[in-house]
Design an enzyme around this catalytic site. Structure first.
Site, mmCIF file in Angstrom:
data_model
loop_
_atom_site.group_PDB
_atom_site.id
_atom_site.type_symbol
_atom_site.label_atom_id
_atom_site.label_comp_id
_atom_site.label_asym_id
_atom_site.label_seq_id
_atom_site.Cartn_x
_atom_site.Cartn_y
_atom_site.Cartn_z
ATOM 1 N N ASP A 1 23.712 64.876 1.981
ATOM 2 C CA ASP A 1 24.491 65.955 2.595
ATOM 3 C C ASP A 1 23.740 67.281 2.429
ATOM 4 O OD1 ASP A 1 27.825 66.254 3.282
ATOM 5 O OD2 ASP A 1 26.648 68.069 2.884
ATOM 6 N N HIS B 1 31.862 59.066 9.009
ATOM 7 C CA HIS B 1 30.927 59.032 7.876
ATOM 8 C C HIS B 1 31.703 58.869 6.584
ATOM 9 C CE1 HIS B 1 31.897 63.184 9.005
ATOM 10 N NE2 HIS B 1 31.903 63.469 7.715
ATOM 11 N N ASN C 1 37.002 61.682 5.798
ATOM 12 C CA ASN C 1 37.925 62.673 6.336
ATOM 13 C C ASN C 1 38.233 62.333 7.790
ATOM 14 O OD1 ASN C 1 37.849 64.255 3.946
ATOM 15 N ND2 ASN C 1 35.950 65.235 4.619
HETATM 16 P P1 AMP Z 1 33.212 66.193 7.193
HETATM 17 O O1 AMP Z 1 33.807 67.527 6.790
HETATM 18 O O2 AMP Z 1 33.866 65.025 6.519
HETATM 19 O O3 AMP Z 1 33.125 66.045 8.691
HETATM 20 O O4 AMP Z 1 31.753 66.185 6.598
HETATM 21 C C1 AMP Z 1 30.646 66.661 7.302
HETATM 22 C C2 AMP Z 1 29.534 66.794 6.300
HETATM 23 O O5 AMP Z 1 28.321 66.883 7.019
HETATM 24 C C3 AMP Z 1 29.634 68.033 5.423
HETATM 25 O O6 AMP Z 1 29.700 67.639 4.056
HETATM 26 C C4 AMP Z 1 28.370 68.810 5.753
HETATM 27 O O7 AMP Z 1 27.823 69.460 4.623
HETATM 28 C C5 AMP Z 1 27.454 67.715 6.283
HETATM 29 N N1 AMP Z 1 26.413 68.157 7.187
HETATM 30 C C6 AMP Z 1 26.524 69.031 8.216
HETATM 31 N N2 AMP Z 1 25.331 69.190 8.820
HETATM 32 C C7 AMP Z 1 24.448 68.396 8.158
HETATM 33 C C8 AMP Z 1 23.053 68.141 8.288
HETATM 34 N N3 AMP Z 1 22.312 68.725 9.235
HETATM 35 N N4 AMP Z 1 22.472 67.285 7.412
HETATM 36 C C9 AMP Z 1 23.198 66.699 6.435
HETATM 37 N N5 AMP Z 1 24.527 66.892 6.269
HETATM 38 C C10 AMP Z 1 25.140 67.741 7.109
#
Ligand code: AMP
Ligand code: ZN
Length: 114
Positions: free
Chosen positions: A30, A100, A87
């Protein structure tokens, strides 16, 4: 899905920090970790949310969890313990609409989650 961030990770249009990969699943770090170990485990095939799962996706969702157990071992948090969660939609805190599984560890997790 052309405009999906995580599909772009799968295609390497945006390069992920890969922890584990197989034919069906990709796991990467992440970008904004909420724990010393914070890995996202995704199906390579685009599915937007938990609500969009079909009966035929059962094996794929099982594979996400098997991959989580593998990642936990690779990251050395399997014995101490870790948290996995998905989520769903706005009130669930979903921001990226490609399903995810979060895996977080290497610190004590609070309960209930915020
Ligand atoms: P959610 O809130 O469950 O949709 O989680 C999305 C996750 O994606 C968050 O924890 C972000 O920090 C992560 N995220 C967003 N952009 C990226 C990226 N480019 N590379 C890795 N993780 C990311
Ligand atoms: Zn996608």
């Amino acid at each position: 899905m052309d405009d999906c961030l995580f599909c772009k990770m799968v295609s390497r249009e945006i390069p992920p920090d890969v922890v584990y990969e197989d034919d069906d699943v990709l796991a990467f770090r992440d970008i904004n970790p909420q724990a010393p170990v914070h890995v996202l485990i995704i199906p390579k095939r685009h599915i937007s949310t938990l609500n969009d799962l079909q009966a035929g996706d059962a094996e794929l969702i099982g594979k996400l969890h098997l991959a989580a157990a593998t990642v936990a071992k690779l990251e050395g948090v399997d014995s101490a313990g870790y948290r996995t969660l998905i989520n769903c939609n706005e009130e669930g805190g979903q921001v990226v609409f490609h399903i995810h599984l979060h895996l977080m560890g290497a610190r004590r997790m609070g309960w209930p989650p915020g």
